[in-house]
Every structure is written in C-alpha cells, then in structure tokens.
Enzyme design. Sequence first.
Site, PDB file in Angstrom:
ATOM      1  N   ASN A   1      44.051  28.790  47.142  1.00  0.00           N
ATOM      2  CA  ASN A   1      43.732  28.149  45.855  1.00  0.00           C
ATOM      3  C   ASN A   1      43.665  26.614  45.956  1.00  0.00           C
ATOM      4  O   ASN A   1      43.087  25.964  45.091  1.00  0.00           O
ATOM      5  CB  ASN A   1      44.739  28.546  44.762  1.00  0.00           C
ATOM      6  CG  ASN A   1      44.606  29.985  44.298  1.00  0.00           C
ATOM      7  OD1 ASN A   1      45.592  30.618  43.912  1.00  0.00           O
ATOM      8  ND2 ASN A   1      43.395  30.538  44.303  1.00  0.00           N
TER       9      ASN A   1
ATOM     10  N   ASP B   1      45.872  37.735  37.844  1.00  0.00           N
ATOM     11  CA  ASP B   1      44.497  37.267  38.045  1.00  0.00           C
ATOM     12  C   ASP B   1      43.683  37.389  36.758  1.00  0.00           C
ATOM     13  O   ASP B   1      43.941  38.267  35.936  1.00  0.00           O
ATOM     14  CB  ASP B   1      43.844  38.089  39.180  1.00  0.00           C
ATOM     15  CG  ASP B   1      42.584  37.420  39.708  1.00  0.00           C
ATOM     16  OD1 ASP B   1      42.392  36.208  39.475  1.00  0.00           O
ATOM     17  OD2 ASP B   1      41.786  38.117  40.359  1.00  0.00           O
TER      18      ASP B   1
HETATM   19  C1  IPE Z   1      44.954  35.562  43.777  1.00  0.00           C
HETATM   20  O1  IPE Z   1      43.955  35.298  42.846  1.00  0.00           O
HETATM   21  C2  IPE Z   1      45.959  34.455  43.771  1.00  0.00           C
HETATM   22  C3  IPE Z   1      46.735  34.330  42.544  1.00  0.00           C
HETATM   23  C4  IPE Z   1      46.741  35.167  41.558  1.00  0.00           C
HETATM   24  C5  IPE Z   1      47.588  33.177  42.494  1.00  0.00           C
HETATM   25  P1  IPE Z   1      42.550  34.656  43.313  1.00  0.00           P
HETATM   26  O2  IPE Z   1      41.721  34.574  42.088  1.00  0.00           O
HETATM   27  O3  IPE Z   1      42.788  33.398  44.053  1.00  0.00           O
HETATM   28  O4  IPE Z   1      42.033  35.753  44.318  1.00  0.00           O
HETATM   29  P2  IPE Z   1      40.549  36.043  44.861  1.00  0.00           P
HETATM   30  O5  IPE Z   1      39.992  34.748  45.321  1.00  0.00           O
HETATM   31  O6  IPE Z   1      39.763  36.597  43.723  1.00  0.00           O
HETATM   32  O7  IPE Z   1      40.749  37.048  45.949  1.00  0.00           O
HETATM   33  C1  IPE Z   2      44.563  33.548  38.323  1.00  0.00           C
HETATM   34  O1  IPE Z   2      43.427  33.396  37.537  1.00  0.00           O
HETATM   35  C2  IPE Z   2      45.382  32.273  38.414  1.00  0.00           C
HETATM   36  C3  IPE Z   2      45.301  31.586  39.703  1.00  0.00           C
HETATM   37  C4  IPE Z   2      44.722  32.023  40.779  1.00  0.00           C
HETATM   38  C5  IPE Z   2      45.948  30.283  39.788  1.00  0.00           C
HETATM   39  P1  IPE Z   2      42.073  32.840  38.147  1.00  0.00           P
HETATM   40  O2  IPE Z   2      42.049  31.354  37.980  1.00  0.00           O
HETATM   41  O3  IPE Z   2      41.868  33.318  39.524  1.00  0.00           O
HETATM   42  O4  IPE Z   2      41.003  33.498  37.158  1.00  0.00           O
HETATM   43  P2  IPE Z   2      39.613  34.166  37.563  1.00  0.00           P
HETATM   44  O5  IPE Z   2      39.901  35.163  38.623  1.00  0.00           O
HETATM   45  O6  IPE Z   2      38.729  33.067  38.032  1.00  0.00           O
HETATM   46  O7  IPE Z   2      39.141  34.808  36.292  1.00  0.00           O
HETATM   47 MG    MG Z   3      41.010  34.953  40.318  1.00  0.00          MG
END
Ligand code: IPE
Ligand code: IPE
Ligand code: MG
Length: 247
Positions: A69, A21
């Site tokens: 997502n 993340d």
């Molecule tokens: C969790 O990250 C899913 C992945 C790393 C693929 P998110 O960024 O989607 O999670 P939330 O929304 O902060 O819980």
């Molecule tokens: C994790 O990084 C990757 C995916 C969930 C695909 P994020 O895209 O969630 O990055 P933040 O949490 O917005 O910084």
């Molecule tokens: Mg994230």
Amino acid sequence: MSYKDKIIKEKLPKHIAIIMDGNGRWARKHGQDRIFGHHQGVDAVRDIAEASAELGIKYLTLYAFSTENWNRPKFEVDALMNLFVETITKELDTLNKNNISLNAIGDLDSLPEENYLRLKETIDATASNDRMTLTLAMSYSSHWEIINAVRKILSAKNDQQLKAEDITEDLFSKYLTTAYMPDPELLIRTSGEMRISNFLLWQIAYAELYFTPKLWPEFTPEDLYHAIVNYQSRERRFGLTSEQIKS
Ligand code: IPE
Ligand code: IPE
Ligand code: MG
C-alpha cells in the site's frame, strides 16, 4: 432473529483475522473520494472490535495497511497515516472502556515517526486490558514477516549455536510477529475479492476462509455474527477423514 443467537458459545474462534477491503469502492459508490471511504471504515473498525470483545473473541487482527500500500498515490498514503494517528489517539477511551489491549504487527520502523510514537503510546496505555487483544497489521506483509523471521533466526543461530535440526515449525512461529497469539481459526475478507494479498500466509495454513461482497464500511456486527455461524457449521478436518473427526 439475529445470527448472534445462533452462535455456539463453546465453539467460538479464539482468533479472527480480517482483511478490511473496499473503502475506496464504497466511497465511489456514494459519490465521494477514496479518503472519505477510509474515514467511514474507522466506524466499522470500532463496531466490529466492540462486538468481537463482547462475544468473547480473544484476538482480533485487522489488516490496516500492507507493505504494498506504500505504492499508492502519496496523498492517499499521507491521508491514511494521518487517519491512523488521529484514530489511535482518539479511540483510547473506547479501548479502555471495552477492556481491549492494542497491539501492532508489521514493519513498524517504516511508519512516520509521529505515527509510531502515537501507536506505541496507545499500546502501552492499554497493555493491562485483558478482555481482547486488537492487533493492527500496519506496513505488514507476510513476505516481509517471513524474511524478517529468517534473518532473526540466523542471528540467533550464531549467538546461541542453533543447529539446522533445531529449526522446527514451533521455533519458526516464535520468530513471527504473531508469536503472542494462536493462529486465526477464521479469516474474513470483505469487498468480494477472493485473495489473501500477502496477509498471515504462514498463520492461515488451516484457517477457515470467509469471503463477503460487503464493502468494509458496510460490514456490520450482524455480518460478523453470520461469518461466525458459517464458520461453526464447517467440519475442520486437518487432513483427517470425516469418520475420524466424528469418532
Ligand atoms: C489488502 O487490500 C490490504 C489491506 C486491506 C490493508 P488491498 O486493496 O491493498 O489488496 P489488493 O491490492 O486488492 O490485493
Ligand atoms: C482497504 O480499502 C483499505 C486499505 C487497503 C488501506 P481499499 O482502499 O483497498 O478500497 P478498494 O479496494 O480500493 O475499494
Ligand atoms: Mg482494496
């Protein structure tokens, strides 16, 4: 001194799962758009996969895209899907060089066809590699997985005359997408968020959790070694007392 030298080889976790993340925040911190962060995240995936295989980890499972997502803006979802296709094809040599087999868990039927085909190709082309299994969780969520398992059990119940008392923890695990792996002993989440976000809920019942404020593109093999050293310093009691564990 590197944390790598402090790792006790005999106490390595067999399976490490990671919630990768913080790509978006990393990009913003560097004055870039979120997509740039996802591209940068791929480099971290390569480094962590290579470092894990080299250490002797047998299973590495990475949360790449959750069912939730899909609700992100369309241009980000499209960019991520393109990035997955591109990366999965481009990294075939790296996987073979490191003797790593690729696998994927999740609602793979929901992926764009091109994505699914490339994924399948790379899975097949690396199937005989046996140093480590790298599993990508794509369009994955635990709620989806558990409902999916219940549906499959109900179909099997009619076909094979399963009785209610046949439903055990063991049998249930066999219907999960992770049936080919032991449960992860260590779950790492980057970016400072302290939540699980619908990842491997059944499988992490007794996993050690490790949270780090590092954003995913900043997470290095040294951070992985630190997480493993920290994991090895913990007493895993599984409900017993400390005295029972020591005797
Ligand atoms: C969790 O990250 C899913 C992945 C790393 C693929 P998110 O960024 O989607 O999670 P939330 O929304 O902060 O819980
Ligand atoms: C994790 O990084 C990757 C995916 C969930 C695909 P994020 O895209 O969630 O990055 P933040 O949490 O917005 O910084
Ligand atoms: Mg994230």
